[in-house]
Design a protein around this motif. Structure first.
Motif, PDB file in Angstrom:
ATOM      1  N   GLY A 109      79.515  46.921 102.331  1.00 15.19           N
ATOM      2  CA  GLY A 109      80.424  46.346 101.346  1.00 15.19           C
ATOM      3  C   GLY A 109      79.709  45.765 100.154  1.00 15.19           C
ATOM      4  O   GLY A 109      80.292  45.641  99.070  1.00 15.19           O
ATOM      5  N   ARG A 110      78.441  45.416 100.303  1.00 14.30           N
ATOM      6  CA  ARG A 110      77.664  44.859  99.208  1.00 14.30           C
ATOM      7  C   ARG A 110      76.810  45.892  98.497  1.00 14.30           C
ATOM      8  O   ARG A 110      75.989  45.545  97.652  1.00 14.30           O
ATOM      9  CB  ARG A 110      76.808  43.695  99.706  1.00 14.30           C
ATOM     10  CG  ARG A 110      77.616  42.417  99.939  1.00 14.30           C
ATOM     11  CD  ARG A 110      76.901  41.437 100.845  1.00 14.30           C
ATOM     12  NE  ARG A 110      77.604  40.148 100.924  1.00 14.30           N
ATOM     13  CZ  ARG A 110      78.734  39.945 101.577  1.00 14.30           C
ATOM     14  NH1 ARG A 110      79.309  40.951 102.207  1.00 14.30           N
ATOM     15  NH2 ARG A 110      79.306  38.755 101.608  1.00 14.30           N
ATOM     16  N   GLY A 111      76.976  47.172  98.875  1.00 19.34           N
ATOM     17  CA  GLY A 111      76.331  48.216  98.087  1.00 19.34           C
ATOM     18  C   GLY A 111      75.311  49.084  98.781  1.00 19.34           C
ATOM     19  O   GLY A 111      74.739  49.979  98.154  1.00 19.34           O
ATOM     20  N   ALA A 112      75.040  48.858 100.068  1.00 21.85           N
ATOM     21  CA  ALA A 112      74.099  49.730 100.768  1.00 21.85           C
ATOM     22  C   ALA A 112      74.687  51.130 100.921  1.00 21.85           C
ATOM     23  O   ALA A 112      75.891  51.283 101.108  1.00 21.85           O
ATOM     24  CB  ALA A 112      73.750  49.157 102.142  1.00 21.85           C
ATOM     25  N   SER A 113      73.840  52.145 100.829  1.00 21.89           N
ATOM     26  CA  SER A 113      74.290  53.534 100.940  1.00 21.89           C
ATOM     27  C   SER A 113      74.247  54.058 102.359  1.00 21.89           C
ATOM     28  O   SER A 113      74.875  55.071 102.673  1.00 21.89           O
ATOM     29  CB  SER A 113      73.422  54.427 100.049  1.00 21.89           C
ATOM     30  OG  SER A 113      73.548  54.058  98.694  1.00 21.89           O
ATOM     31  N   ALA A 114      73.492  53.392 103.231  1.00 21.69           N
ATOM     32  CA  ALA A 114      73.401  53.809 104.628  1.00 21.69           C
ATOM     33  C   ALA A 114      72.929  52.624 105.452  1.00 21.69           C
ATOM     34  O   ALA A 114      72.296  51.700 104.936  1.00 21.69           O
ATOM     35  CB  ALA A 114      72.443  54.984 104.791  1.00 21.69           C
ATOM     36  N   TYR A 115      73.236  52.673 106.750  1.00 22.34           N
ATOM     37  CA  TYR A 115      72.868  51.602 107.664  1.00 22.34           C
ATOM     38  C   TYR A 115      72.386  52.257 108.950  1.00 22.34           C
ATOM     39  O   TYR A 115      73.158  52.906 109.644  1.00 22.34           O
ATOM     40  CB  TYR A 115      74.080  50.710 107.929  1.00 22.34           C
ATOM     41  CG  TYR A 115      73.774  49.405 108.623  1.00 22.34           C
ATOM     42  CD1 TYR A 115      73.862  48.197 107.941  1.00 22.34           C
ATOM     43  CD2 TYR A 115      73.416  49.365 109.970  1.00 22.34           C
ATOM     44  CE1 TYR A 115      73.609  46.985 108.573  1.00 22.34           C
ATOM     45  CE2 TYR A 115      73.145  48.168 110.611  1.00 22.34           C
ATOM     46  CZ  TYR A 115      73.255  46.982 109.904  1.00 22.34           C
ATOM     47  OH  TYR A 115      72.982  45.791 110.538  1.00 22.34           O
ATOM     48  N   LEU A 116      71.096  52.117 109.249  1.00 21.82           N
ATOM     49  CA  LEU A 116      70.514  52.770 110.417  1.00 21.82           C
ATOM     50  C   LEU A 116      69.864  51.760 111.349  1.00 21.82           C
ATOM     51  O   LEU A 116      69.154  50.864 110.898  1.00 21.82           O
ATOM     52  CB  LEU A 116      69.429  53.770 109.985  1.00 21.82           C
ATOM     53  CG  LEU A 116      69.834  54.976 109.143  1.00 21.82           C
ATOM     54  CD1 LEU A 116      68.599  55.798 108.817  1.00 21.82           C
ATOM     55  CD2 LEU A 116      70.856  55.834 109.876  1.00 21.82           C
ATOM     56  N   PRO A 117      70.065  51.892 112.658  1.00 21.44           N
ATOM     57  CA  PRO A 117      69.285  51.093 113.605  1.00 21.44           C
ATOM     58  C   PRO A 117      67.868  51.654 113.672  1.00 21.44           C
ATOM     59  O   PRO A 117      67.624  52.827 113.365  1.00 21.44           O
ATOM     60  CB  PRO A 117      70.029  51.308 114.928  1.00 21.44           C
ATOM     61  CG  PRO A 117      70.656  52.660 114.780  1.00 21.44           C
ATOM     62  CD  PRO A 117      71.018  52.793 113.334  1.00 21.44           C
ATOM     63  N   LYS A 118      66.928  50.822 114.077  1.00 25.25           N
ATOM     64  CA  LYS A 118      65.535  51.283 114.153  1.00 25.25           C
ATOM     65  C   LYS A 118      65.325  52.299 115.268  1.00 25.25           C
ATOM     66  O   LYS A 118      64.261  52.910 115.346  1.00 25.25           O
ATOM     67  CB  LYS A 118      64.591  50.086 114.319  1.00 25.25           C
ATOM     68  CG  LYS A 118      64.446  49.282 113.032  1.00 25.25           C
ATOM     69  CD  LYS A 118      63.370  48.219 113.122  1.00 25.25           C
ATOM     70  CE  LYS A 118      63.159  47.560 111.767  1.00 25.25           C
ATOM     71  NZ  LYS A 118      62.121  46.506 111.798  1.00 25.25           N
ATOM     72  N   SER A 119      66.319  52.491 116.091  1.00 21.31           N
ATOM     73  CA  SER A 119      66.254  53.523 117.119  1.00 21.31           C
ATOM     74  C   SER A 119      66.691  54.888 116.588  1.00 21.31           C
ATOM     75  O   SER A 119      66.711  55.868 117.336  1.00 21.31           O
ATOM     76  CB  SER A 119      67.160  53.140 118.297  1.00 21.31           C
ATOM     77  OG  SER A 119      68.507  52.960 117.864  1.00 21.31           O
ATOM     78  N   ALA A 120      67.035  54.975 115.306  1.00 23.71           N
ATOM     79  CA  ALA A 120      67.499  56.240 114.728  1.00 23.71           C
ATOM     80  C   ALA A 120      66.420  57.308 114.821  1.00 23.71           C
ATOM     81  O   ALA A 120      65.222  57.019 114.831  1.00 23.71           O
ATOM     82  CB  ALA A 120      67.909  56.037 113.274  1.00 23.71           C
ATOM     83  N   SER A 121      66.843  58.561 114.860  1.00 23.31           N
ATOM     84  CA  SER A 121      65.909  59.677 114.944  1.00 23.31           C
ATOM     85  C   SER A 121      65.347  60.011 113.569  1.00 23.31           C
ATOM     86  O   SER A 121      65.852  59.555 112.536  1.00 23.31           O
ATOM     87  CB  SER A 121      66.629  60.915 115.495  1.00 23.31           C
ATOM     88  OG  SER A 121      67.608  61.372 114.564  1.00 23.31           O
ATOM     89  N   LEU A 122      64.286  60.824 113.563  1.00 21.81           N
ATOM     90  CA  LEU A 122      63.706  61.291 112.314  1.00 21.81           C
ATOM     91  C   LEU A 122      64.748  62.039 111.488  1.00 21.81           C
ATOM     92  O   LEU A 122      64.849  61.852 110.268  1.00 21.81           O
ATOM     93  CB  LEU A 122      62.505  62.209 112.602  1.00 21.81           C
ATOM     94  CG  LEU A 122      61.922  62.966 111.398  1.00 21.81           C
ATOM     95  CD1 LEU A 122      61.436  62.006 110.330  1.00 21.81           C
ATOM     96  CD2 LEU A 122      60.785  63.887 111.852  1.00 21.81           C
ATOM     97  N   THR A 123      65.540  62.875 112.145  1.00 24.50           N
ATOM     98  CA  THR A 123      66.576  63.632 111.440  1.00 24.50           C
ATOM     99  C   THR A 123      67.565  62.701 110.749  1.00 24.50           C
ATOM    100  O   THR A 123      67.926  62.912 109.582  1.00 24.50           O
ATOM    101  CB  THR A 123      67.328  64.550 112.416  1.00 24.50           C
ATOM    102  OG1 THR A 123      66.409  65.480 112.984  1.00 24.50           O
ATOM    103  CG2 THR A 123      68.438  65.312 111.696  1.00 24.50           C
ATOM    104  N   GLU A 124      67.996  61.647 111.454  1.00 25.01           N
ATOM    105  CA  GLU A 124      68.942  60.693 110.861  1.00 25.01           C
ATOM    106  C   GLU A 124      68.321  59.952 109.689  1.00 25.01           C
ATOM    107  O   GLU A 124      68.976  59.708 108.665  1.00 25.01           O
ATOM    108  CB  GLU A 124      69.415  59.708 111.930  1.00 25.01           C
ATOM    109  CG  GLU A 124      70.338  60.315 112.969  1.00 25.01           C
ATOM    110  CD  GLU A 124      70.630  59.374 114.114  1.00 25.01           C
ATOM    111  OE1 GLU A 124      71.757  59.404 114.624  1.00 25.01           O
ATOM    112  OE2 GLU A 124      69.723  58.611 114.514  1.00 25.01           O
TER     113      GLU A 124
END
Length: 238
Positions: A109-124
């Motif tokens: 809501g404040r302008g970030a384009s994506a939100y990823l957990p540190k467990s995300a894969s390389l592809t993500e």
């Protein structure tokens, strides 16, 4: 890139330039090595504090900033606000260990384009970086945001019986603030704060601040990140 991937506008004009802001050097190095495998992504700057992040982004003008939420300094929210005021404006991808839907909504809501957990894969990770770069180049400036499906599938349970003011007071009480401190912070009287707390306890079926805090955290009404990092206060380092 392999032959099966759709050409990316950002890659077509050259590499996507990325700044990595995280206070752990090993994590920054790991991100650099992961992104290097993409072929069209280049890490051009690093930062270990929020102030450093704003400074290096202002200097190097990356397309995308990978921003951790828990760095020392002014706080990630303020750092993001300042970066989004720069010209040209970078796109922000939050990369964090906190995956509460409440925080996702807050930073998107404040302008970030994506939100990823540190467990995300390389592809993500690569997909989020490329997507953010495309948004930056798009004349419309918006193409939606990226949030991993597991976060989207996690229900964000709201405290339907509590008002916005009551949730605000509950959060500040969870931070250990006294009634007087809460009153001063929210420009209320202590009597009003006491009345709100009594109403909160009655609504959610608890009898103390500690019980209210435990229930609010377990139900997802407030997040551990919000409790541990009040706005404007950096994390102390030992």
């Amino acid at each position: 890139m392999n032959g099966q991937e759709t050409p990316r506008p950002a890659a077509a004009r050259g590499r996507v330039r990325v700044a990595v802001a995280d206070d752990h050097a090993l994590f920054r190095q790991g991100i650099k090595e992961m992104l290097a495998t993409a072929g069209d992504v280049e890490v051009v700057a690093e930062a270990a504090t929020c102030e450093q992040a704003v400074a290096v982004v202002s200097k190097t003008k990356p397309d995308v900033v990978l921003l951790d939420l828990e760095m020392p300094g002014m706080g990630a929210e303020e750092a993001m606000r300042r970066m989004l005021q720069l010209s040209p404006r970078p796109r922000i991808v939050i990369v964090t260990m906190h995956d509460e839907p409440r925080l996702v909504r807050r930073f998107i809501g404040r302008g970030a384009s994506a939100y990823l957990p540190k467990s995300a894969s390389l592809t993500e990770l690569v997909e989020a970086v490329r997507h953010a770069a495309e948004i930056r180049e798009s004349p419309q400036g918006e193409k939606g945001v990226i949030v991993p499906q597991e976060i989207m599938d996690n229900p964000d349970r709201q405290a339907d019986s509590l008002s916005g003011r009551e949730l605000e007071i509950l959060l500040q009480a969870a931070r250990g603030m006294s009634n007087r401190q809460i009153a001063n912070s929210l420009h209320l009287s202590e009597a009003t704060v006491k009345r709100h707390l009594a109403n909160i306890y009655a609504k959610i079926g608890v009898g103390s601040r500690s019980e209210a805090t435990q229930k609010a955290l377990s139900e997802g009404w407030i997040s551990s990140f919000e409790v541990s990092r009040p706005e404007g206060r950096g994390r102390s380092r030992s």
